[in-house]
Scaffold this motif. Structure first.
Motif, PDB file in Angstrom:
ATOM      1  N   GLY A 149     -10.445   0.084   2.602  1.00  0.00           N
ATOM      2  CA  GLY A 149      -9.943  -0.393   1.325  1.00  0.00           C
ATOM      3  C   GLY A 149      -8.437  -0.549   1.318  1.00  0.00           C
ATOM      4  O   GLY A 149      -7.900  -1.482   0.717  1.00  0.00           O
ATOM      5  N   ARG A 150      -7.744   0.356   1.991  1.00  0.00           N
ATOM      6  CA  ARG A 150      -6.275   0.278   2.043  1.00  0.00           C
ATOM      7  C   ARG A 150      -5.822  -0.802   3.019  1.00  0.00           C
ATOM      8  O   ARG A 150      -4.918  -1.574   2.720  1.00  0.00           O
ATOM      9  CB  ARG A 150      -5.700   1.633   2.454  1.00  0.00           C
ATOM     10  CG  ARG A 150      -4.205   1.755   2.223  1.00  0.00           C
ATOM     11  CD  ARG A 150      -3.686   3.056   2.789  1.00  0.00           C
ATOM     12  NE  ARG A 150      -4.262   4.221   2.149  1.00  0.00           N
ATOM     13  CZ  ARG A 150      -3.752   4.820   1.076  1.00  0.00           C
ATOM     14  NH1 ARG A 150      -2.657   4.333   0.513  1.00  0.00           N
ATOM     15  NH2 ARG A 150      -4.331   5.894   0.567  1.00  0.00           N
ATOM     16  N   SER A 204      -2.966  -5.302   5.009  1.00  0.00           N
ATOM     17  CA  SER A 204      -3.508  -4.859   3.730  1.00  0.00           C
ATOM     18  C   SER A 204      -4.143  -5.966   2.904  1.00  0.00           C
ATOM     19  O   SER A 204      -4.760  -5.669   1.882  1.00  0.00           O
ATOM     20  CB  SER A 204      -2.396  -4.192   2.900  1.00  0.00           C
ATOM     21  OG  SER A 204      -1.368  -5.131   2.608  1.00  0.00           O
ATOM     22  N   THR A 205      -4.007  -7.209   3.301  1.00  0.00           N
ATOM     23  CA  THR A 205      -4.547  -8.315   2.513  1.00  0.00           C
ATOM     24  C   THR A 205      -5.411  -9.208   3.391  1.00  0.00           C
ATOM     25  O   THR A 205      -5.236  -9.249   4.612  1.00  0.00           O
ATOM     26  CB  THR A 205      -3.421  -9.160   1.898  1.00  0.00           C
ATOM     27  OG1 THR A 205      -2.645  -9.761   2.947  1.00  0.00           O
ATOM     28  CG2 THR A 205      -2.509  -8.316   1.037  1.00  0.00           C
ATOM     29  N   PRO A 206      -6.310  -9.976   2.784  1.00  0.00           N
ATOM     30  CA  PRO A 206      -7.131 -10.910   3.555  1.00  0.00           C
ATOM     31  C   PRO A 206      -6.459 -12.254   3.786  1.00  0.00           C
ATOM     32  O   PRO A 206      -7.125 -13.203   4.213  1.00  0.00           O
ATOM     33  CB  PRO A 206      -8.377 -11.060   2.675  1.00  0.00           C
ATOM     34  CG  PRO A 206      -7.881 -10.876   1.285  1.00  0.00           C
ATOM     35  CD  PRO A 206      -6.767  -9.856   1.384  1.00  0.00           C
ATOM     36  N   ARG A 221      -9.410   0.420  -7.117  1.00  0.00           N
ATOM     37  CA  ARG A 221      -9.635  -1.026  -7.108  1.00  0.00           C
ATOM     38  C   ARG A 221      -9.623  -1.590  -5.700  1.00  0.00           C
ATOM     39  O   ARG A 221     -10.052  -2.725  -5.484  1.00  0.00           O
ATOM     40  CB  ARG A 221      -8.562  -1.724  -7.947  1.00  0.00           C
ATOM     41  CG  ARG A 221      -8.624  -1.404  -9.432  1.00  0.00           C
ATOM     42  CD  ARG A 221      -7.487  -2.046 -10.176  1.00  0.00           C
ATOM     43  NE  ARG A 221      -6.193  -1.559  -9.703  1.00  0.00           N
ATOM     44  CZ  ARG A 221      -5.025  -2.021 -10.130  1.00  0.00           C
ATOM     45  NH1 ARG A 221      -4.994  -2.992 -11.038  1.00  0.00           N
ATOM     46  NH2 ARG A 221      -3.895  -1.521  -9.664  1.00  0.00           N
ATOM     47  N   TRP A 222      -9.126  -0.817  -4.751  1.00  0.00           N
ATOM     48  CA  TRP A 222      -9.121  -1.278  -3.358  1.00  0.00           C
ATOM     49  C   TRP A 222     -10.447  -1.027  -2.658  1.00  0.00           C
ATOM     50  O   TRP A 222     -10.608  -1.408  -1.498  1.00  0.00           O
ATOM     51  CB  TRP A 222      -8.020  -0.563  -2.569  1.00  0.00           C
ATOM     52  CG  TRP A 222      -6.647  -0.740  -3.113  1.00  0.00           C
ATOM     53  CD1 TRP A 222      -6.208  -1.721  -3.965  1.00  0.00           C
ATOM     54  CD2 TRP A 222      -5.507   0.093  -2.860  1.00  0.00           C
ATOM     55  NE1 TRP A 222      -4.875  -1.551  -4.251  1.00  0.00           N
ATOM     56  CE2 TRP A 222      -4.420  -0.440  -3.580  1.00  0.00           C
ATOM     57  CE3 TRP A 222      -5.304   1.228  -2.092  1.00  0.00           C
ATOM     58  CZ2 TRP A 222      -3.154   0.119  -3.544  1.00  0.00           C
ATOM     59  CZ3 TRP A 222      -4.040   1.798  -2.056  1.00  0.00           C
ATOM     60  CH2 TRP A 222      -2.976   1.246  -2.773  1.00  0.00           C
ATOM     61  N   ASP A 223     -11.389  -0.365  -3.326  1.00  0.00           N
ATOM     62  CA  ASP A 223     -12.622   0.046  -2.665  1.00  0.00           C
ATOM     63  C   ASP A 223     -13.269  -1.116  -1.934  1.00  0.00           C
ATOM     64  O   ASP A 223     -13.403  -2.226  -2.474  1.00  0.00           O
ATOM     65  CB  ASP A 223     -13.615   0.625  -3.681  1.00  0.00           C
ATOM     66  CG  ASP A 223     -13.280   2.060  -4.029  1.00  0.00           C
ATOM     67  OD1 ASP A 223     -12.483   2.670  -3.301  1.00  0.00           O
ATOM     68  OD2 ASP A 223     -13.806   2.565  -5.038  1.00  0.00           O
ATOM     69  N   ARG A 266       0.800  -1.225   0.000  1.00  0.00           N
ATOM     70  CA  ARG A 266       0.000   0.000   0.000  1.00  0.00           C
ATOM     71  C   ARG A 266       0.833   1.276   0.000  1.00  0.00           C
ATOM     72  O   ARG A 266       0.326   2.347   0.305  1.00  0.00           O
ATOM     73  CB  ARG A 266      -0.955   0.016   1.199  1.00  0.00           C
ATOM     74  CG  ARG A 266      -1.982  -1.114   1.192  1.00  0.00           C
ATOM     75  CD  ARG A 266      -2.777  -1.085  -0.103  1.00  0.00           C
ATOM     76  NE  ARG A 266      -4.008  -1.860  -0.006  1.00  0.00           N
ATOM     77  CZ  ARG A 266      -4.244  -3.001  -0.637  1.00  0.00           C
ATOM     78  NH1 ARG A 266      -3.291  -3.544  -1.393  1.00  0.00           N
ATOM     79  NH2 ARG A 266      -5.415  -3.604  -0.537  1.00  0.00           N
ATOM     80  N   MET A 267       2.104   1.179  -0.317  1.00  0.00           N
ATOM     81  CA  MET A 267       2.959   2.360  -0.401  1.00  0.00           C
ATOM     82  C   MET A 267       4.174   2.036  -1.249  1.00  0.00           C
ATOM     83  O   MET A 267       4.498   0.861  -1.471  1.00  0.00           O
ATOM     84  CB  MET A 267       3.383   2.837   0.988  1.00  0.00           C
ATOM     85  CG  MET A 267       4.186   1.835   1.789  1.00  0.00           C
ATOM     86  SD  MET A 267       4.539   2.390   3.494  1.00  0.00           S
ATOM     87  CE  MET A 267       2.911   2.347   4.227  1.00  0.00           C
ATOM     88  N   THR A 268       4.847   3.089  -1.716  1.00  0.00           N
ATOM     89  CA  THR A 268       6.040   2.894  -2.518  1.00  0.00           C
ATOM     90  C   THR A 268       7.216   2.495  -1.631  1.00  0.00           C
ATOM     91  O   THR A 268       7.147   2.555  -0.399  1.00  0.00           O
ATOM     92  CB  THR A 268       6.385   4.175  -3.282  1.00  0.00           C
ATOM     93  OG1 THR A 268       6.610   5.238  -2.324  1.00  0.00           O
ATOM     94  CG2 THR A 268       5.255   4.582  -4.209  1.00  0.00           C
TER      95      THR A 268
END
Length: 400
Positions: free
Chosen positions: A326-327, A143-145, A366-368, A104-106
């Motif tokens: 979402g993030r 950030s992920t499921p 797309r993260w919505d 979720r970040m650079t």
């Protein structure tokens, strides 16, 4: 007569000898058959072992002469060599798109976050892993499921290690970054917030919008009914104030006392109006908390216009919650962590949300998250306050 008896004895002895010889021959045959069967089984076992050894040598060179030992499937020593490929050979050398999707970040923002958390993680972490890897594991979990097993396989660590790392990083984020990134706006920032709400949404003297959202949890052992919400789930409530930039300026606590600063008051239609925040009908009407009019008998066009302006301005809090979940998608599903640990994880997600906004980390649509928000019954005893009614009526005349 004597000769006849001798012949009978001789015949009897001959018969006995013949019988003994036949028994010996039969016994030898039986023993030979038994030995033959045993030898056949031994040869078959040896042949199977040779075939297994040859197959093993073809797959794992140098191990053909060793006997295969059965190991548990979850043994981290089996999973680790294969798992390290994803982190060490893929993630560390990936492009910006890969980092944005998975963490979720650079990479630049990630390194800044690692440098910020490094003092706490190096002091408290007992797993011996590099700070970058520890932070990456936590961000991937938030950030992920993915479950703990999958994340452990990707990073070459055990499931319990993943759980410990997530709690360590969340604790470090809250202790080192919360007071820096979740603060009530003051001075120039407050003036910019007020001007933006009035210029963009047409609502004066507004510093943000307040609302609550449910965070699903596993049913606690003690008093589970207290956490049961309208959708039949168990949850805790995140209540937050969001500004025009979708930043969280206050979470889990009441309105900060320092915002009641008379130098920001403004007179509107003869009423001295303080800075206000906007809430939904579940909140009481207070001098610093505005909500819409109820749609009753006297619900006319001016009141409908007031409700429209208030609703348009307070959409920032809905968007803020949407981007937060979402993030950091761990907030969308049931959190199976211990109940005392969940608020710390939620607070860390709010801090990281603001951190990403400060670093200009754009949000990917797309993260919505699906709109699963529902009304929150705020446990406040205060009802409509007279001065709050006066201020709302002054705003009503101002909009008209």
């Amino acid at each position: 007569m004597v000769i006849l008896q001798v012949e009978r004895v001789a015949m009897l002895l001959a018969t006995i000898m013949a019988t003994m010889m036949q028994c010996y021959v039969d016994g030898f045959t039986v023993q030979s058959n038994f030995d033959f069967a045993v030898n056949m089984r031994r040869r078959r076992r040896a042949r199977r072992q040779r075939v297994l050894a040859a197959a093993l040598a073809a797959v794992r060179p140098g191990h053909g002469e060793r006997r295969l030992r059965r190991q548990p499937v979850d043994d981290p020593r089996q999973m680790r060599p294969r798992s390290l490929v994803w982190w060490e050979e893929t993630a560390l050398h990936a492009d910006a798109r890969f980092w944005k999707e998975n963490f979720r970040m650079t990479r630049q923002s990630f390194q800044l976050l690692c440098n910020t958390l490094s003092p706490s993680l190096q002091r408290e972490s007992s797993n011996g892993l590099a700070v970058e890897k520890v932070v990456a594991i936590a961000l991937y979990r938030l950030s992920t499921p993915c479950d703990l097993r999958t994340i452990g396989n990707l990073f070459g660590v055990g499931r319990s290690t993943v759980c410990e790392i997530v709690q360590e990083v969340c604790k470090a984020v809250v202790s080192l970054m919360l007071e820096q990134y979740i603060v009530w706006p003051a001075d120039d920032r407050l003036r910019q917030t007020i001007d933006c709400f009035e210029g963009k949404y047409g609502f004066p003297q507004c510093a943000g919008a307040v609302d609550g959202t449910h965070i699903p949890i596993i049913a606690p052992k003690n008093n589970p009914a207290d956490y049961h919400n309208r959708k039949g789930q168990h949850s805790i409530i995140l209540q937050a104030v969001v500004d025009d930039k979708l930043r969280f300026t206050d979470i889990n606590v009441g309105w900060p006392g320092r915002v009641h600063d008379a130098r920001w008051n403004r007179e509107i239609n003869g009423v001295l109006m303080p800075i206000v925040i906007l809430g939904d009908p579940a909140y009481p009407l207070l001098p610093w908390l505005m909500k819409g009019f109820s749609e009753g008998v006297n619900f006319d066009d001016p009141k409908r216009n007031f409700n429209y302006r208030l609703s348009r301005a307070r959409m920032v809090v809905e968007r803020g919650f949407g981007q937060l979940k979402g993030r950091w998608r761990i907030l969308m599903r049931r959190n199976d962590s211990a109940l005392l640990k969940v608020p710390q994880m939620v607070s860390a997600c709010c801090v990281l949300h603001n951190f990403c906004l400060e670093q200009n980390e754009g949000y990917d649509d797309r993260w919505d998250a699906p709109d699963n928000n529902q009304p929150i019954n705020v446990p406040l005893n205060d009802q409509d306050v007279g001065s709050g009614v006066d201020i709302r009526n002054a705003l009503l005349r101002y909009f008209s």
